[in-house]
Design an enzyme around this catalytic site. Structure first.
Site, mmCIF file in Angstrom:
data_model
loop_
_atom_site.group_PDB
_atom_site.id
_atom_site.type_symbol
_atom_site.label_atom_id
_atom_site.label_comp_id
_atom_site.label_asym_id
_atom_site.label_seq_id
_atom_site.Cartn_x
_atom_site.Cartn_y
_atom_site.Cartn_z
ATOM 1 N N TYR A 155 0.826 -1.192 0.000
ATOM 2 C CA TYR A 155 0.000 0.000 0.000
ATOM 3 C C TYR A 155 0.868 1.253 0.000
ATOM 4 C CZ TYR A 155 -3.501 3.383 1.425
ATOM 5 O OH TYR A 155 -4.314 4.476 1.484
ATOM 6 N N TRP B 15 3.428 4.520 -0.153
ATOM 7 C CA TRP B 15 3.852 5.447 0.891
ATOM 8 C C TRP B 15 5.201 5.122 1.517
ATOM 9 C CZ3 TRP B 15 2.049 10.026 0.793
ATOM 10 C CH2 TRP B 15 0.717 10.296 0.514
#
Length: 769
Positions: A113, A115
């Site tokens: 995910y 980031w």
């Protein structure tokens, strides 16, 4: 004598120059073209601190002995065994092959995910998916924790999610033309520090100051006064959390009641308006939606709502809606209701008028539009189409084979045997972490690839140490940034860490697909290739000249072609038949035939107020509404131990803000350790008493490293996601509902405070691994 080396770099919170001496970071200087650099950049030396880093490849002892037949509840408890890179990558390749051959590729969940860093080459999530797509595919996620329900409903009602992805009115247009600005949620430099893929210049504060200088009337609708800077002269409306939809519908209904809605715009540019009008007039359910109705739900004054309704029509009006509003039960509704209100006003497509979503939710939303191609390594073609909504991870792991709905389609959760998580920390951003902990025992194997020994890495079977961005070469850029920025290697890798590209290239080699994975390029070959693709696109499509790669790499940045002064849907407003939207009608959908057929009680055929599962309107005595927002001193759980993050803590914990009246009623004083709990979990925090928070609201930022202690599971660092509700926003959008959460609060007994010592011991144990 050593000499200080100056290294251009970029992170999610901006561009900067790293000052390096003897392989040690000795300082950070902001980017010269950034008018409002983030203070978080001064925390990046924490990446070079070995205490929280994964030092070498490691495997959980129980899994190493019994592989897929191991005791999965040993995750997070059993010791790790160091292994060589050759053994680690062989184990990973063998697991990918075993699960794919035995159960099918849909049983591999590539849960990464993003980031981890802003680099476009070493983007862990993209590289993982690129590799797996070469060997048959995987189950992916759609949408994000930050924003899911909102894009889903806007894709259906506006034809795309451009309005919440940075393609609505640019802020320069609002600063120049808007007369009444209604801010639903936040418009704060606190959240605008960050941008996926990096950012060169933070412009929000510049535009806000122009708005203030012009004397624009600003109505700020939020439970938190500091969701706008204190130097912005705004009228604060401390609304009950999760009731913005009712306020928007009440304003729209008040306009309709006065006969002042724009019937021409509704007829030319919308479809299904009659459904919404019947609802507002009370013909659908017998209750007129107006200022008085909204006031009773929102905890605001009916008179001020009615006055605002008149002003919205009398002046050039702009509505801004934070991403945070749709991270709640029925989160589709505030985005749709705002669109309905703007349509009743009839100023969509006019300079400084209409509605936009996500301003300041990321730093680039509302900035001039980057017109050209953005750098990104391809994930390649997907061999299979297996996915889940991003926030339904626990549901997937706990309920293999169970059906779920998404955008009107019925699918089934896969039988997940292997989870490969690269560059992310679900034990930060997922809801109801105790439920996730149970779900986490279901897969046969969990692989985590990350620089940091996060709570997720601690609960893995195989841990692969990746470098941080300061230990490799890359470049930053995205469609909301007017720069492409060099990310040069500043220091040598810590321990045995390797770059994400090198790790996946090695695994791809053992899976027999390395040549297709790397396409004959090494790290700098890819960096050059990604940049030149953007440069070529800018020249061919826009006649814009970017410097050649070597000049770019030397200077550290390159400008991109941009468009300022952008008015969203201007062409559509003028000629809706010539510029149709990609919706069921070609127009803005205020009444949906698709949703009417689906007949979902939690997402109706028109914007509607639907009571959330937990809210102050049905709270019991002593319950408070928890808001878990983005902290000021870090991004999510990244750099949680850095100086900017530590400055926001007190007594080693996160601070939870509450109103002085609530504190007095509960016997809580400023600086005291408090216990926050509900049926899902409990955590400790330090009380911060503030009159900038609405009564009966508690604010606890996200990102504290998940640290449960003892048999009770008491979380001692202040992670709010032990408390949040893990349900989808609706059957249609399936986003996360983090902001729909009731809790109780009390002064913490002394024996529970002692648990913090275990937290310190955990950190010491990680450093010793």
């Amino acid at each position: 004598m050593s000499r200080i080396k100056r290294v251009p770099h970029c992170s999610h919170w901006g561009a900067y120059t790293i000052l390096v001496e003897d392989n040690r970071i000795v300082g950070v200087e902001p980017f010269e073209h950034d008018p409002a650099p983030s203070p978080i950049i001064h925390s990046i030396a924490e990446w070079a601190n070995p205490e929280r880093r994964v030092p070498r490849p490691m495997v959980r002892s129980g899994w190493l002995d019994k592989r897929e037949n191991s005791d999965r509840r040993g995750r997070g408890r059993e010791k790790f065994v160091p292994v060589s890179w050759d053994e680690a990558t062989t184990l990973v390749a063998d697991e990918v092959r075993r699960v794919a051959d035995t159960f099918g590729n849909a049983s591999i969940f590539a849960g990464s995910y993003g980031w981890t860093n802003s680099g476009r080459l070493h983007h862990a999530s993209s590289l993982l998916k690129r590799m797996l797509n070469l060997v048959g595919g995987f189950t992916r996620h759609v949408d994000t924790y930050s924003i899911a329900a909102g894009p889903v409903i806007l894709r259906h009602t506006l034809g795309s999610d451009d309005a919440c992805g940075g393609r609505a009115n640019t802020l320069d247009t609002i600063a120049q033309h808007t007369e009444t600005l209604v801010v639903f949620g936040a418009l704060s430099p606190r959240t605008a520090q960050n941008e996926a893929g990096g950012i060169g210049s933070h412009r929000l504060e510049t535009y806000l100051r122009k708005i203030v200088e012009r004397g624009v009337k600003i109505i700020h609708v939020s439970p938190l006064k500091d969701d706008l800077p204190d130097w912005v002269d705004a009228e604060w409306w401390p609304i009950r959390p999760n009731t913005d939809t009712a306020l928007m519908l009440g304003l729209a209904g008040e306009i309709v009641k006065a006969g002042r809605h724009d019937t021409d715009f509704l007829a030319r540019c919308t479809s299904g308006a009659d459904r919404l009008l019947r609802y507002l007039e009370g013909k659908a359910d017998g209750g007129r939606k107006d200022a008085l109705w909204a006031a009773g739900i929102c905890g605001l004054g009916a008179g001020q709502i009615a006055e605002l309704a008149r002003r919205l029509v009398d002046t050039r009006s702009m509505l801004t809606v934070s991403w945070s509003l749709q991270r709640a039960h029925h989160g589709e509704q505030p985005f749709w209701a705002a669109l309905g209100l703007a349509s009743m006003i009839g100023q969509i497509g006019l300079p400084g008028g209409g509605v936009g979503y996500g301003y300041a939710s990321l730093g680039g939303v509302g900035a001039p539009l980057n017109l050209s191609k953005s750098p990104a390594i391809s994930q390649l073609k997907r061999p299979i189409d297996s996915f889940i909504p991003v926030a339904r991870i626990s549901d997937m792991l706990l309920n293999p084979g169970r059906p779920f709905s998404y955008e009107g389609e019925i699918r089934s959760y896969p039988d997940t045997r292997l989870v490969y998580w690269a560059g992310g920390n679900p034990y930060h951003h997922h809801q109801d972490l105790n439920r996730l902990s149970e779900a986490w025992t279901r897969p046969e194997t969990i692989i985590v690839q990350d620089p940091m020994f996060t709570a997720t890495a601690q609960r893995a079977d195989i841990v692969l140490p990746a470098t941080t961005s300061i230990e490799r070469n890359d470049l930053a850029g995205n469609r909301r940034s007017d720069f492409i920025l060099a990310m040069k290697k500043a220091i040598e890798p810590l321990g045995e860490a390797r770059s994400d590209f090198d790790i996946f290239n090695a695994i791809a080699g053992k899976l027999g697909v390395a040549e297709r994975f790397n396409e004959g390029r090494d790290e700098m070959g890819w960096v050059r290739h990604l940049y030149e693709a953007c440069r070529d696109d800018s020249s061919k499509r826009f006649g814009f000249t970017m410097p050649e790669f070597d000049a770019f790499w030397e200077s550290g940045y390159a400008h991109c072609p941009v468009k300022a002064d952008h008015t969203f849907l201007a062409d559509f407003r003028n000629e809706p038949e010539e510029h149709p939207l990609n919706t069921e009608s070609g127009k803005i959908v205020l009444g949906s035939e698709t949703l009417a057929r689906l007949d979902y009680p939690d997402c109706r055929s028109h914007p509607a107020w639907i009571e959330p599962a937990e809210w102050l309107g049905t709270a019991e005595a002593g319950q408070m509404h928890l808001i878990s927002h983005q902290p000021a001193g870090r991004l999510h759980s990244q750099l949680e131990a850095g100086p900017s993050s530590r400055a926001m803590k007190r007594n080693g914990r996160e601070q939870a803000r509450l109103h002085p009246d609530d504190a007095a009623a509960l016997g809580i004083v400023d600086g005291q350790t408090i216990r926050i709990w509900n049926d899902r979990g409990e955590c400790l925090a330090t009380a911060e008493v503030s009159d900038e928070v609405r009564r009966c609201v508690l604010v606890l930022p996200t990102g504290a490293w998940f640290t449960p202690t003892g048999n009770s599971g008491l979380e001692v660092a202040g992670n709010p996601n032990v408390l949040t509700l893990d349900i989808g926003t609706s059957q249609f959008g399936q986003g996360c509902s983090a902001h729909t959460c009731l809790v109780r609060v009390e002064p913490c007994p002394a024996d529970r405070r002692d648990a913090f010592e275990a937290y310190q011991e955990t950190l010491a144990a990680l450093a010793a691994v």
